[in-house]
Design an enzyme around this catalytic site. Structure first.
Site, PDB file in Angstrom:
ATOM      1  N   SER A 145       1.340  -1.374  -0.084  1.00 47.90           N
ATOM      2  CA  SER A 145       0.226   0.064  -0.156  1.00 47.90           C
ATOM      3  C   SER A 145       1.038   1.522  -0.542  1.00 47.90           C
ATOM      4  O   SER A 145       1.940   1.058   0.634  1.00 47.90           O
ATOM      5  CB  SER A 145      -0.616   0.041   1.246  1.00 47.90           C
ATOM      6  OG  SER A 145      -1.690   1.669   1.290  1.00 47.90           O
TER       7      SER A 145
ATOM      8  N   TYR B   6      -1.650  -0.861  10.469  1.00 46.34           N
ATOM      9  CA  TYR B   6      -1.970  -1.006   8.703  1.00 46.34           C
ATOM     10  C   TYR B   6      -0.831  -0.088   7.877  1.00 46.34           C
ATOM     11  O   TYR B   6       0.166  -1.215   7.589  1.00 46.34           O
ATOM     12  CB  TYR B   6      -3.487  -0.432   8.435  1.00 46.34           C
ATOM     13  CG  TYR B   6      -3.092  -0.766   7.053  1.00 46.34           C
ATOM     14  CD1 TYR B   6      -3.904  -1.806   6.489  1.00 46.34           C
ATOM     15  CD2 TYR B   6      -3.350   0.051   5.343  1.00 46.34           C
ATOM     16  CE1 TYR B   6      -4.101  -1.515   5.046  1.00 46.34           C
ATOM     17  CE2 TYR B   6      -3.585   0.347   4.685  1.00 46.34           C
ATOM     18  CZ  TYR B   6      -3.535  -1.023   3.447  1.00 46.34           C
ATOM     19  OH  TYR B   6      -4.386  -1.127   2.640  1.00 46.34           O
TER      20      TYR B   6
END
Length: 267
Positions: A152, A166
């Site tokens: 990501s 995350y």
């Protein structure tokens, strides 16, 4: 040098984890549309079965559902054993399954941290480890197997949202990709990562109430990612065209990371 040869992936066998929705579904669809037999995994069995049926019918190809929880060692063992019972070898492993967890800094729970790190990082290492013999069986210098880890841009930038585990997990995915690439390239297994920016998904949608207009306005391309964007990049990496790309982390984000002066807070 013909494009039909350079990007040909037909006749291959792929595994796409987290393949029932979001980016995983987009990747599975792109592979199925180009003649790949695809196994998809997810925890929610009913939704997974329906999605596999839908994708099989849409693309007139084999999309095979395997319900499992890849956040546990037991789940990974069960999945790898099942796959070995169905296939002698696989060609592509797309490690896409992932989770996020948002809580204020002072209250951020160990439960959330462990859930994210177990699925986003640990499962990539151990699932790839367990499937390495299947990936390596038919791999050669001329036609290597591929592993693609979905990271990501939150692992490249510092995200504004309070999802501490995350971004940390995705940064770990990017570095794990380089570590895996060095270890496996000698076995003709090429490992790379894609770092997506904003794509339509349950995870991002929940954070913005499924209204992507602000995100689109702040993106250099003035839109979010499309299925063709992520599927095309995966097909490149899996095809002859990508056979000299090893250990790369490639953003797919409309230019958020690669261009200066843009507000990344909504990515």
């Amino acid at each position: 040098m013909k494009i039909t040869d350079l990007f040909n992936v037909s006749g291959k066998v792929a595994v796409v984890t987290g393949g029932s929705r979001g980016i995983g579904e987009m990747i599975a669809a792109g592979l199925l549309a180009n003649g790949v037999k695809v196994y998809i995994t997810a925890r929610k069995e009913a939704a997974l079965m329906l999605k596999a049926k839908e994708l099989s019918e849409t693309f007139q190809a084999e999309c095979l559902p395997v319900p499992c929880d890849l956040s546990t060692m037991e789940g990974m063992e069960e999945f790898s054993s099942y796959l070995q019972s169905q296939e002698e070898s696989i060609d592509f492993l797309i490690n896409n399954a992932g989770a996020s967890w948002g809580e204020p800094y002072a209250e951020y729970s160990e439960k959330g941290w462990d859930k994210v790190m177990d699925l986003n990082v640990k499962s990539i290492f151990y699932l790839t480890q367990k499937l390495t013999p299947m990936l390596g069986l038919n791999a050669s210098v001329e036609d290597p197997a591929r592993v693609i880890n979905i990271g990501s841009i939150d692992g490249l930038n510092v995200p504004a949202l309070e999802s501490y585990a995350y971004g940390t997990s995705k940064a770990a995915v990017h570095h794990l990709t380089r570590v895996q690439a060095r270890r496996l390239v000698g076995e003709n297994i090429l490992v790379n990562a894609i770092a997506p920016g904003p794509y339509e998904s349950m995870m991002l949608g929940a954070a913005v109430n499924h209204d992507y207009s602000l995100i689109e306005s702040r993106n250099p391309r003035k839109r979010i990612g499309s299925p063709e964007d992520i599927a095309g990049l995966v097909i490149f990496l899996c095809s002859r065209a990508g056979a000299y790309t090893v250990g790369a982390v490639i953003p797919s984000d409309g230019g958020l990371v690669g261009t200066a002066g843009h507000d990344l807070s909504q990515s």
